[in-house]
Design a protein around this motif. Structure first.
Motif, PDB file in Angstrom:
ATOM      1  N   THR A   1       0.853  -1.199   0.000  1.00  0.00           N
ATOM      2  CA  THR A   1       0.000   0.000   0.000  1.00  0.00           C
ATOM      3  C   THR A   1       0.882   1.240   0.000  1.00  0.00           C
ATOM      4  O   THR A   1       2.121   1.165   0.139  1.00  0.00           O
ATOM      5  N   ASN A   2       0.232   2.384  -0.155  1.00  0.00           N
ATOM      6  CA  ASN A   2       0.901   3.696  -0.048  1.00  0.00           C
ATOM      7  C   ASN A   2       2.099   3.811  -0.999  1.00  0.00           C
ATOM      8  O   ASN A   2       3.191   4.267  -0.623  1.00  0.00           O
ATOM      9  N   ILE A   3       1.889   3.403  -2.244  1.00  0.00           N
ATOM     10  CA  ILE A   3       2.959   3.502  -3.239  1.00  0.00           C
ATOM     11  C   ILE A   3       3.153   4.979  -3.621  1.00  0.00           C
ATOM     12  O   ILE A   3       2.190   5.699  -3.911  1.00  0.00           O
ATOM     13  N   GLU A   4       4.424   5.424  -3.634  1.00  0.00           N
ATOM     14  CA  GLU A   4       4.718   6.815  -3.998  1.00  0.00           C
ATOM     15  C   GLU A   4       6.098   6.895  -4.646  1.00  0.00           C
ATOM     16  O   GLU A   4       7.068   6.338  -4.139  1.00  0.00           O
ATOM     17  N   LEU A   5       6.137   7.565  -5.805  1.00  0.00           N
ATOM     18  CA  LEU A   5       7.415   7.856  -6.455  1.00  0.00           C
ATOM     19  C   LEU A   5       7.661   9.355  -6.345  1.00  0.00           C
ATOM     20  O   LEU A   5       6.937  10.170  -6.928  1.00  0.00           O
ATOM     21  N   ARG A   6       8.675   9.713  -5.578  1.00  0.00           N
ATOM     22  CA  ARG A   6       9.019  11.131  -5.393  1.00  0.00           C
ATOM     23  C   ARG A   6       9.993  11.522  -6.506  1.00  0.00           C
ATOM     24  O   ARG A   6      11.193  11.266  -6.419  1.00  0.00           O
ATOM     25  N   ASP A   7       9.428  12.103  -7.546  1.00  0.00           N
ATOM     26  CA  ASP A   7      10.222  12.428  -8.727  1.00  0.00           C
ATOM     27  C   ASP A   7      11.176  13.574  -8.419  1.00  0.00           C
ATOM     28  O   ASP A   7      10.763  14.701  -8.141  1.00  0.00           O
ATOM     29  N   GLU A   8      12.479  13.289  -8.475  1.00  0.00           N
ATOM     30  CA  GLU A   8      13.504  14.305  -8.235  1.00  0.00           C
ATOM     31  C   GLU A   8      14.295  14.610  -9.505  1.00  0.00           C
ATOM     32  O   GLU A   8      15.327  15.293  -9.467  1.00  0.00           O
ATOM     33  N   ASP A   9      13.834  14.028 -10.626  1.00  0.00           N
ATOM     34  CA  ASP A   9      14.359  14.448 -11.927  1.00  0.00           C
ATOM     35  C   ASP A   9      13.438  15.552 -12.400  1.00  0.00           C
ATOM     36  O   ASP A   9      12.265  15.332 -12.681  1.00  0.00           O
ATOM     37  N   LEU A  10      13.990  16.819 -12.484  1.00  0.00           N
ATOM     38  CA  LEU A  10      13.120  17.980 -12.668  1.00  0.00           C
ATOM     39  C   LEU A  10      12.826  18.289 -14.121  1.00  0.00           C
ATOM     40  O   LEU A  10      12.164  19.287 -14.424  1.00  0.00           O
ATOM     41  N   GLU A  11      13.295  17.363 -15.019  1.00  0.00           N
ATOM     42  CA  GLU A  11      13.017  17.552 -16.431  1.00  0.00           C
ATOM     43  C   GLU A  11      11.617  17.026 -16.754  1.00  0.00           C
ATOM     44  O   GLU A  11      11.148  16.044 -16.185  1.00  0.00           O
ATOM     45  N   ALA A  12      10.988  17.703 -17.715  1.00  0.00           N
ATOM     46  CA  ALA A  12       9.707  17.221 -18.227  1.00  0.00           C
ATOM     47  C   ALA A  12       9.916  15.879 -18.927  1.00  0.00           C
ATOM     48  O   ALA A  12      10.938  15.665 -19.590  1.00  0.00           O
ATOM     49  N   GLU A  13       8.959  14.950 -18.734  1.00  0.00           N
ATOM     50  CA  GLU A  13       8.957  13.635 -19.373  1.00  0.00           C
ATOM     51  C   GLU A  13      10.079  12.722 -18.887  1.00  0.00           C
ATOM     52  O   GLU A  13      10.413  11.733 -19.527  1.00  0.00           O
ATOM     53  N   GLU A  14      10.668  13.067 -17.754  1.00  0.00           N
ATOM     54  CA  GLU A  14      11.697  12.201 -17.175  1.00  0.00           C
ATOM     55  C   GLU A  14      11.427  12.041 -15.685  1.00  0.00           C
ATOM     56  O   GLU A  14      10.883  12.942 -15.037  1.00  0.00           O
ATOM     57  N   LEU A  15      11.822  10.851 -15.197  1.00  0.00           N
ATOM     58  CA  LEU A  15      11.600  10.528 -13.798  1.00  0.00           C
ATOM     59  C   LEU A  15      12.916  10.163 -13.146  1.00  0.00           C
ATOM     60  O   LEU A  15      13.862   9.682 -13.783  1.00  0.00           O
ATOM     61  N   GLY A  16      12.948  10.283 -11.821  1.00  0.00           N
ATOM     62  CA  GLY A  16      14.094   9.852 -11.032  1.00  0.00           C
ATOM     63  C   GLY A  16      13.798  10.088  -9.573  1.00  0.00           C
ATOM     64  O   GLY A  16      13.004  10.965  -9.226  1.00  0.00           O
ATOM     65  N   GLY A  17      14.390   9.283  -8.697  1.00  0.00           N
ATOM     66  CA  GLY A  17      14.150   9.443  -7.275  1.00  0.00           C
ATOM     67  C   GLY A  17      13.855   8.124  -6.597  1.00  0.00           C
ATOM     68  O   GLY A  17      14.194   7.041  -7.100  1.00  0.00           O
ATOM     69  N   ARG A  18      13.215   8.140  -5.462  1.00  0.00           N
ATOM     70  CA  ARG A  18      12.946   6.935  -4.669  1.00  0.00           C
ATOM     71  C   ARG A  18      11.474   6.545  -4.746  1.00  0.00           C
ATOM     72  O   ARG A  18      10.588   7.354  -4.434  1.00  0.00           O
TER      73      ARG A  18
END
Length: 464
Positions: free
Chosen positions: A321-338
């Motif tokens: 439960t409580n799935i969350e991706l904290r996107d720390e890649d600040l570019e549009a259309e790109e992801l990164g983080g925990r």
């Protein structure tokens, strides 16, 4: 016939010729049709004398000799024209060995009878046997078998259960057949013995051959199953059991899912399992449907048990439960983080790993795996920068068990993606260093409007 006076007897008599009347019954017969020892019964029969003019009737006797020693009359005087008399069954033999028939005139009974020797007919079956091949406790089934050296005078056999009362099994068995089927699921109740009686055309014997019944009970025990298909409504793993203490008559086991402990609405799980194998594979993705129990039946060459051993089904369905991706890649259309999640509360003991994917929807369309398997106990996955978002809108986390051939759950937990984009605008720079080839002054810009997670912004970097 002479006349006599007071002086003398006459010398010339009146006379008539003599004729000796012989009216002895012939062809006397008697067969003992009471098949118990020391008991007799049947019919004494004879042919009438050729001359019955002086015969008033017949007297029939049982005796110890042909001359009628120690005789005992059977019935009363029998009228001429009657050539048979019944000896009632279960009559003690009292050392009788002859049946005798005397003709009687109006004067007296003759002294020399017609007669026949006989012997006590004892027809007790030998070597009765019965092996209970019904594997349910309290029920029996199989073949009763016996032998009889001399079947003369026997018309049928009769097979019973005896103990607390007496109950015939099926119908009479014709002589010449030395076995009788005891139907499967015959309740034993208070009966303890199986008996076989011989029967003549006169009567059934009162003293049978019998044997003590051994009720075969060959049920499995200790059924165990741990569901390692981690989807709700689906099962998969190995079902195991402890074999019966006595599996001599067991040939196979039948394994099924059922709606109750009695096996109602059962659905077979694969083929019969041969004795010696004490487990059955429950394939991954086996639908639970309306079933509530596993049932295991022992099977003999005769039949399958009617009462199985049951185990209540426990369907393991752990979900994070409580799935969350904290996107720390600040570019549009790109992801990164925990990527983080909360582990399952129920069924966690069967989880060995987690797997994470990006997908176009919650059911995993066009999914793409993020990293490798994540061991249970670790509830996050760190993504590098520049993960292309593309058409993905959902992040999925699957639980995986140790069940072979099952990659992971088919129904995962999911969370929606949120692409964090932080771009500044209105950049301005006025050079206040007046030398050629050199710069100096303040760079200014408009702070970005937050799209995504504001916490992702930690500062600014300025480059030429």
């Amino acid at each position: 016939v002479y006349t006599r006076s007071t002086l003398a007897e006459q010398t010339t008599p009146a006379s008539a010729a003599l004729s000796d009347t012989q009216s002895r019954p012939g062809s006397v017969s008697f067969a003992d049709l009471d098949l118990d020892p020391q008991e007799i019964g049947g019919f004494i029969a004879w042919n009438p004398p050729s001359d019955v003019a002086q015969v008033l009737g017949y007297d029939a006797y049982l005796a110890e000799s042909s001359s009628g020693f120690d005789r005992s009359q059977v019935g009363t005087l029998l009228a001429v024209g009657t050539n048979q008399v019944s000896v009632p069954p279960e009559l003690p033999d009292n050392n009788f060995s002859y049946a005798t028939v005397y003709a009687r005139s109006s004067l007296e009974e003759q002294t020399t009878p017609g007669y026949v020797a006989f012997s006590d007919s004892v027809r007790l079956v030998s070597s009765p046997s019965f092996v209970d091949k019904d594997l349910d406790a309290g029920d029996i089934g199989g073949e009763a078998v016996w032998t009889l050296a001399d079947p003369s005078h026997v018309a049928h056999y009769v097979v019973y259960l005896e103990g607390a009362g007496k109950s015939q099994i099926g119908s009479n068995v014709a002589v010449g057949t030395n076995q009788h089927a005891v139907p499967v699921d015959t309740p034993l109740g208070g009966f303890a013995y199986l008996s076989v009686y011989t029967m003549s055309t006169l009567v059934e014997q009162t003293t049978p051959a019998f044997l003590t019944i051994t009720d075969t009970a060959s049920s499995v025990s200790s059924i165990a199953f741990t569901d390692r298909d981690l989807d709700a409504g689906e099962l998969g793993s190995v079902l195991s059991w402890v074999p019966p203490t006595d599996a001599t008559l067991v040939t196979h086991y039948a394994v099924a899912l059922a709606n109750d402990t009695a096996g109602s609405g059962r659905s077979e799980l694969g083929a019969l399992v041969p004795v010696g194998t004490n487990e059955a594979i429950v394939p991954a993705n086996t639908p639970l449907s309306d079933s509530s129990h596993f049932v295991v039946y022992s099977r003999s060459l005769l039949a399958e048990q009617s009462t199985p051993v049951a185990l209540a089904v426990s369907d393991a369905a752990p979900l994070v439960t409580n799935i969350e991706l904290r996107d720390e890649d600040l570019e549009a259309e790109e992801l990164g983080g925990r990527l983080v999640w909360t582990p399952p509360v129920m069924g966690i003991s069967e989880v060995t790993h987690y797997l994470a994917y990006l997908a176009e929807d919650a059911v995993g369309t066009s999914r793409s795996q993020l990293g490798g398997e994540i061991p249970v106990g670790t509830n996050y996955l760190d993504l590098g920068a520049d993960v292309v978002l593309g058409s993905f809108s959902t992040v999925l986390v699957y639980c995986r068990s140790s069940l072979a051939l099952l990659a992971e759950q088919s129904t995962p937990s999911f969370g929606l993606l949120n692409d964090t984009v932080l771009n500044v605008s209105d950049i301005s720079f006025v050079d206040q260093d007046l030398d050629a080839g050199e710069l100096g002054g303040n760079v200014t810009w408009a702070a970005p409007s937050v799209e995504g997670t504001a916490e992702s912004l930690s500062g600014w970097k300025v480059y030429l």
